[in-house]
Design a protein around this motif. Structure first.
Motif, mmCIF file in Angstrom:
data_model
loop_
_atom_site.group_PDB
_atom_site.id
_atom_site.type_symbol
_atom_site.label_atom_id
_atom_site.label_comp_id
_atom_site.label_asym_id
_atom_site.label_seq_id
_atom_site.Cartn_x
_atom_site.Cartn_y
_atom_site.Cartn_z
ATOM 1 N N THR A 160 0.729 -1.229 0.018
ATOM 2 C CA THR A 160 -0.044 0.111 0.069
ATOM 3 C C THR A 160 0.729 1.086 0.011
ATOM 4 O O THR A 160 2.011 1.242 0.374
ATOM 5 N N GLU A 161 0.351 2.321 -0.660
ATOM 6 C CA GLU A 161 1.161 3.448 -0.702
ATOM 7 C C GLU A 161 1.453 4.116 0.591
ATOM 8 O O GLU A 161 2.606 5.070 0.700
ATOM 9 N N ASN A 162 0.633 4.169 1.528
ATOM 10 C CA ASN A 162 0.601 4.985 2.606
ATOM 11 C C ASN A 162 1.109 4.089 3.896
ATOM 12 O O ASN A 162 0.866 4.532 4.967
ATOM 13 N N TYR A 163 1.406 2.854 3.741
ATOM 14 C CA TYR A 163 1.928 1.970 4.829
ATOM 15 C C TYR A 163 2.977 1.084 4.715
ATOM 16 O O TYR A 163 2.973 0.388 3.497
ATOM 17 N N THR A 164 3.802 0.995 5.534
ATOM 18 C CA THR A 164 5.061 0.111 5.209
ATOM 19 C C THR A 164 4.789 -1.265 6.023
ATOM 20 O O THR A 164 3.828 -1.284 6.713
ATOM 21 N N LYS A 165 5.595 -2.396 5.651
ATOM 22 C CA LYS A 165 5.109 -3.560 6.194
ATOM 23 C C LYS A 165 5.994 -3.871 7.475
ATOM 24 O O LYS A 165 6.067 -5.064 7.860
ATOM 25 N N GLU A 166 6.702 -3.045 7.964
ATOM 26 C CA GLU A 166 7.199 -3.293 9.427
ATOM 27 C C GLU A 166 6.221 -3.430 10.471
ATOM 28 O O GLU A 166 5.022 -2.808 10.492
ATOM 29 N N ILE A 167 6.346 -4.616 11.183
ATOM 30 C CA ILE A 167 5.509 -4.721 12.410
ATOM 31 C C ILE A 167 5.870 -3.971 13.562
ATOM 32 O O ILE A 167 6.657 -3.970 14.012
ATOM 33 N N TYR A 168 4.984 -2.766 13.888
ATOM 34 C CA TYR A 168 5.273 -1.933 14.918
ATOM 35 C C TYR A 168 4.556 -2.479 16.135
ATOM 36 O O TYR A 168 4.704 -2.276 17.340
ATOM 37 N N GLY A 169 3.318 -3.037 15.870
ATOM 38 C CA GLY A 169 2.421 -3.448 16.955
ATOM 39 C C GLY A 169 1.802 -4.555 16.499
ATOM 40 O O GLY A 169 0.768 -4.587 15.428
ATOM 41 N N THR A 180 -2.867 -10.175 14.132
ATOM 42 C CA THR A 180 -2.738 -9.500 12.956
ATOM 43 C C THR A 180 -1.649 -8.779 12.963
ATOM 44 O O THR A 180 -0.822 -8.631 14.259
ATOM 45 N N ASP A 181 -0.887 -8.338 12.088
ATOM 46 C CA ASP A 181 0.475 -7.689 11.942
ATOM 47 C C ASP A 181 0.329 -6.102 12.350
ATOM 48 O O ASP A 181 1.168 -5.568 12.051
ATOM 49 N N GLY A 182 -0.872 -5.754 12.679
ATOM 50 C CA GLY A 182 -0.847 -4.222 13.179
ATOM 51 C C GLY A 182 -1.448 -4.009 14.353
ATOM 52 O O GLY A 182 -1.633 -5.070 15.151
ATOM 53 N N GLY A 183 -1.658 -2.786 14.645
ATOM 54 C CA GLY A 183 -2.118 -2.615 16.161
ATOM 55 C C GLY A 183 -3.572 -2.640 16.140
ATOM 56 O O GLY A 183 -3.866 -3.599 15.863
#
Length: 150
Positions: free
Chosen positions: A79-88, A110-113
């Motif tokens: 996605t253009e506005n989201y990187t794939k690092e898992i922060y939460g 889930t790989d997101g918050g």
């Protein structure tokens, strides 16, 4: 490779950790189904629906998550506005996802918050999250960082 660690309790989830500062390397889904020459598909058991997720974790190394009895597998790509690092990341049990008259315990990852619990598998509004809901989860280190790299 290390031995598998089963996720059966909240304490098991704590042992796996948050996976903060990691990235998904690959996801492989198997339905257990196959076609034959006449074009028919074969029915399978729910345990044959599996998803393997390979994660590089900056603190510990490469980890494999193996989900069995997969009920939902939504993979978010670029996605253009989201990187794939898992922060939460979220990992928890739910007993209310298969309807009001059932109490099957499922594990949700889930790989997101934050994600809406009411529409885990339909929240596809470009939020960039991968969601897997399954009956069971186990994990292992594929390559563990040694003390010199860690």
């Amino acid at each position: 490779m290390q031995e598998w660690n089963e996720i059966d309790t909240d304490a098991d989830i704590e042992k796996l950790g948050s996976l903060h500062d990691s990235v998904i390397v690959s996801v492989e889904y198997h339905s257990g189904c196959a076609g034959n020459r006449s074009g028919l598909t074969c029915w399978t058991e729910k345990d044959q629906h599996t998803a393997s997720v390979i994660i590089d974790h900056s603190w510990t190394g490469r980890i494999e998550l193996l989900f069995t009895g997969v009920r939902c597998c939504v993979i978010s790509g670029f996605t253009e506005n989201y990187t794939k690092e898992i922060y939460g990341c979220n990992l928890f049990f739910r007993t209310d996802l298969l309807g009001k008259t059932r109490d099957d315990r499922l594990i949700v990852w889930t790989d997101g918050g934050d994600i809406s619990l009411e529409n885990l598998c339909t929240n596809l509004n470009g939020n960039g999250q991968t969601v897997i809901i399954a009956e069971r989860l186990k994990w292992r280190y594929i390559e563990k960082f040694d003390e010199c790299r860690g």
